[in-house]
Design a protein around this motif. Structure first.
Motif, mmCIF file in Angstrom:
data_model
loop_
_atom_site.group_PDB
_atom_site.id
_atom_site.type_symbol
_atom_site.label_atom_id
_atom_site.label_comp_id
_atom_site.label_asym_id
_atom_site.label_seq_id
_atom_site.Cartn_x
_atom_site.Cartn_y
_atom_site.Cartn_z
ATOM 1 N N ARG A 242 4.925 3.116 -1.631
ATOM 2 C CA ARG A 242 3.922 4.030 -0.856
ATOM 3 C C ARG A 242 2.945 4.363 -1.349
ATOM 4 O O ARG A 242 1.899 4.543 -1.509
ATOM 5 C CB ARG A 242 4.214 5.239 -0.191
ATOM 6 C CG ARG A 242 3.909 5.284 1.125
ATOM 7 C CD ARG A 242 5.545 6.050 2.082
ATOM 8 N NE ARG A 242 5.711 7.202 1.699
ATOM 9 C CZ ARG A 242 7.495 7.208 1.781
ATOM 10 N NH1 ARG A 242 8.250 5.707 2.166
ATOM 11 N NH2 ARG A 242 8.091 8.065 0.276
ATOM 12 N N ILE A 243 2.971 4.943 -2.910
ATOM 13 C CA ILE A 243 1.870 5.659 -3.834
ATOM 14 C C ILE A 243 0.553 4.362 -3.911
ATOM 15 O O ILE A 243 0.007 4.316 -3.553
ATOM 16 C CB ILE A 243 2.743 6.169 -5.023
ATOM 17 C CG1 ILE A 243 3.468 7.554 -4.765
ATOM 18 C CG2 ILE A 243 1.804 6.195 -5.999
ATOM 19 C CD1 ILE A 243 4.229 7.808 -5.595
ATOM 20 N N LEU A 244 1.855 3.261 -4.009
ATOM 21 C CA LEU A 244 0.690 2.197 -4.200
ATOM 22 C C LEU A 244 -0.533 1.779 -3.439
ATOM 23 O O LEU A 244 -1.620 1.571 -3.512
ATOM 24 C CB LEU A 244 0.876 0.794 -4.992
ATOM 25 C CG LEU A 244 1.695 0.597 -5.571
ATOM 26 C CD1 LEU A 244 2.267 -0.871 -6.456
ATOM 27 C CD2 LEU A 244 0.484 0.658 -6.578
ATOM 28 N N ARG A 245 0.391 1.404 -1.775
ATOM 29 C CA ARG A 245 -0.598 1.296 -1.335
ATOM 30 C C ARG A 245 -1.450 1.766 0.075
ATOM 31 O O ARG A 245 -2.305 2.238 0.187
ATOM 32 C CB ARG A 245 0.295 0.553 0.056
ATOM 33 C CG ARG A 245 0.594 -0.679 -0.554
ATOM 34 C CD ARG A 245 2.384 -0.812 0.120
ATOM 35 N NE ARG A 245 3.177 -2.342 -0.098
ATOM 36 C CZ ARG A 245 4.186 -2.255 0.364
ATOM 37 N NH1 ARG A 245 4.981 -1.420 1.410
ATOM 38 N NH2 ARG A 245 4.365 -3.242 -0.163
ATOM 39 N N GLU A 246 -0.962 3.595 -0.521
ATOM 40 C CA GLU A 246 -1.620 4.757 0.545
ATOM 41 C C GLU A 246 -2.959 5.452 -0.744
ATOM 42 O O GLU A 246 -3.428 6.067 0.173
ATOM 43 C CB GLU A 246 -0.778 5.046 0.769
ATOM 44 C CG GLU A 246 0.175 5.164 1.981
ATOM 45 C CD GLU A 246 1.328 5.581 3.200
ATOM 46 O OE1 GLU A 246 1.865 6.793 2.357
ATOM 47 O OE2 GLU A 246 1.867 4.616 3.546
ATOM 48 N N CYS A 248 -3.677 4.678 -4.267
ATOM 49 C CA CYS A 248 -4.066 4.256 -5.409
ATOM 50 C C CYS A 248 -5.439 2.732 -4.571
ATOM 51 O O CYS A 248 -6.692 3.129 -5.560
ATOM 52 C CB CYS A 248 -2.732 3.218 -6.253
ATOM 53 S SG CYS A 248 -1.570 4.564 -6.755
ATOM 54 N N ASP A 249 -4.530 1.934 -3.893
ATOM 55 C CA ASP A 249 -5.395 0.747 -3.229
ATOM 56 C C ASP A 249 -5.328 0.826 -2.092
ATOM 57 O O ASP A 249 -4.260 -0.235 -2.116
ATOM 58 C CB ASP A 249 -5.094 -0.537 -3.915
ATOM 59 C CG ASP A 249 -6.388 -1.542 -3.942
ATOM 60 O OD1 ASP A 249 -7.229 -1.276 -3.995
ATOM 61 O OD2 ASP A 249 -5.571 -2.620 -4.273
ATOM 62 N N PRO A 250 -6.362 1.663 -0.501
ATOM 63 C CA PRO A 250 -5.417 1.401 0.694
ATOM 64 C C PRO A 250 -6.096 0.586 1.150
ATOM 65 O O PRO A 250 -5.641 -0.181 1.500
ATOM 66 C CB PRO A 250 -5.907 2.483 0.759
ATOM 67 C CG PRO A 250 -6.994 3.701 -0.389
ATOM 68 C CD PRO A 250 -6.541 2.904 -1.548
#
Lengths: 256, 323
Positions: A242-246, A248-250
């Motif tokens: 979730r952190i990556l997708r929302e 860091c790199d949405p």
């Protein structure tokens, strides 16, 4: 179990290498996203630092290069290249820096080639060159290296040594004039995590990604590698993804 | 505003850039490359250049692509995600059309710094044990034939102070003093006092190491506007030979607080650069076929120029489609 892509797994595996308080020297691409993710996960006090001189940038959007204007926003200091590399060569601050880098070729001691394949003066393939990679590998306490796991990239002998790893084994960095207690710590590939034996300084297989066998990794490594202690790498959690997708790199610019 | 240093770009290039010159350009990969000047050099057909760069992507690649460069000393030829290795640079190196000498970014920065300081070399620990020291791109004959080149690429030396500083050995990097350096900045005064916003990269060292300096800027402003906050200025006026107002002078690379890089241009460039025939068309249509940089900007059109305008809060084009 969460669905994830290989690039997401690699990014999270790299993020887990970053410790709280580290000053993270970032390149472009996946290493930048890994450093962004680490700040949200396990290393809130880590600092993202670019060779271009930007220190602790507020990355509201993913930069496409280390000179992207996005790295210049809301920094602690916008220094020069001379400042950035001095920070790494400095005997006090350099010890806190971890470098994240990639290359076209790697050898058993973690030395890297990002310059040429073939003869130096008449190269078969020309790559970008060192940039700051040689500087980082010469100076900082530890480096994390991203590689594609292919036989032609994991080679017994490099066509050109751009950046120093453990050179030719124990004590070699000291003999060359570099620090003996700094050097490559981990190699993160599209199949596995490799580390370096503390006595021999040679690369060994530490962890296989879920679904990838030790045999396949050994087969794709162009030199002899100890796989006897390898275990499976833990996949990314829902929270990490979730952190990556929302956060860091949405836009999916690097991971998409 | 009047000053004998203010001139248009074609005059500045004609006066200060000659075939065979040793030249350095400022900026880094896709940021603040002096592109208006690069394109003017291409338009004037100046060739045989010996180019010094640390990590200049777009400017270096276009000078090489247009056949202006015969020798290159460089740390990194790439344009970030748009071209991890610059395409025309890669091609020229592989086809043997370009002699390349590799250094690291810090080594190149220190070389400009040594030139700016007036010392023959500076020491660093970077590169010990590597092929940057072992393998040379220029032959000894090439070095011997040009008095502007040192006879050696790099030298390794034992620490003359013993183990002082816990450093047993250093690499000595030779100074660079280009015939001319060209940088692009946000603001200059009529006599050349200049202000860079955002990261300065190695522009200041490059500027001060050169025999001649051309500064292109987004805007020439009153001297008092710069002297009201002198701590924000980096280049003193007496270093500058030519001041050129060149709006969008870094385009298609970025200029902090003014405009972003243009992802459309950089993606298109990658396509053109990958094919010789397309590249010839590109040069004809976008560079040689226009009168000047304003002509290129006109060709690109207001819509795209508006899309890359910097947001005043962040200094870049927030939300720009960069795929």
């Amino acid at each position: 179990m969460a669905d994830y892509t290989l690039r997401e797994l690699m990014t999270i595996v790299a993020a887990r290498e970053i410790r709280d308080g580290d000053i993270v020297f970032c390149g472009t691409g996946i290493s930048m996203v890994a450093a962004m993710a680490a700040k949200h996960i396990s290393a809130p006090n880590s600092v993202i630092f670019f060779e271009t001189g930007a220190i602790d940038s507020k990355l509201e959007e993913v930069p496409m290069a280390v000179a992207d204007p996005r790295v210049m926003f809301h920094t602690s200091v916008n220094g020069s290249l001379a400042d950035a590399f001095a920070t790494m060569q400095n005997r006090f601050t350099g010890k806190k820096v971890v470098g994240v880098m990639g290359a076209a070729q790697i050898d058993p001691y973690g030395n890297l080639n990002s310059t040429v394949i073939g003869d130096y003066r008449q190269p078969r393939v020309r790559f970008s060159g060192s940039g700051g990679a040689c500087d980082v590998a010469s100076f900082v306490s530890r480096t994390i290296i991203f590689m594609q796991h292919e036989k032609r990239k994991f080679v017994q002998k490099l066509d050109y040594m751009t950046s120093p790893g453990w050179l030719d084994g124990p004590g070699a960095r000291g003999r060359a004039g570099l620090s003996d207690d700094s050097g490559p710590a981990a190699v993160i590939t599209n199949m596995a995590v490799m580390r370096f034996d503390s006595h021999t300084k040679r690369m060994y297989l530490e962890g296989c990604y879920p679904g990838i066998s030790k045999e396949k990794i050994v087969e794709n490594t162009g030199f002899e590698v100890d796989a006897s202690h390898a275990e499976e790498v833990a996949p990314p959690t829902e929270a990490e993804l979730r952190i990556l997708r929302e956060r860091c790199d949405p836009q999916g610019l690097i991971l998409g | 505003m009047k000053s004998e240093k203010i001139m248009d770009l074609s005059e500045a290039i004609r006066r200060f850039v000659k075939p065979g010159d040793h030249i350095s350009i400022g900026g880094f990969t896709l940021n603040r490359n002096p592109m208006a000047a690069v394109y003017e050099i291409i338009r004037q057909g100046i060739d045989g250049l010996h180019l010094y760069a640390h990590s200049n992507g777009q400017g270096v690649d276009e000078l090489i692509g247009a056949g202006c460069v015969s020798r290159l000393e460089i740390a990194y030829g790439g344009t970030g995600r748009f071209a991890p290795t610059c395409i025309r640079f890669k091609k020229a190196a592989q086809e043997g059309l370009l002699a390349v000498e590799d250094y690291s970014n810090y080594q190149m920065t220190l070389r400009f710094m040594a030139g700016a300081m007036g010392v023959p070399f500076l020491p660093t620990r970077s590169g010990l044990g590597t092929d940057l020291i072992e393998k040379w791109g220029f032959s000894p004959e090439t070095r011997a034939a040009d008095p502007r080149l040192p006879n050696d690429k790099l030298k390794v030396m034992d620490n003359p102070f013993g183990n002082w500083g816990d450093v047993p050995r250093v690499v000595l990097v030779p100074a660079i003093n280009p015939d001319v350096t060209i940088i692009h900045v946000q603001k200059s005064g009529p006599k050349g006092t200049s202000r860079i916003e955002g990261l300065p990269f190695s522009d200041v060292e490059q500027a001060k190491s050169a025999r001649h300096l051309i500064v292109t800027c987004e805007k020439i402003v009153e001297t008092d506007d710069l002297r009201d906050a002198p701590e924000s200025n980096q280049i003193p006026f007496f270093c500058v030979d030519a001041v050129v107002e060149a709006p969008h002078g870094a385009y298609p690379t970025a200029c902090y607080r003014h405009y972003d890089y243009d992802p459309v241009y950089l993606n298109d460039y990658r396509k053109y650069a990958s094919d010789d025939a397309l590249y010839a068309d590109y040069l004809q249509r976008f560079i040689r076929g226009v009168k000047d940089h304003a002509g290129l900007i006109g060709l690109i059109g207001q819509e795209r120029i508006k899309a890359i305008a910097a947001d005043p809060r962040t200094g870049y084009a927030t939300g720009l489609d960069r795929k």
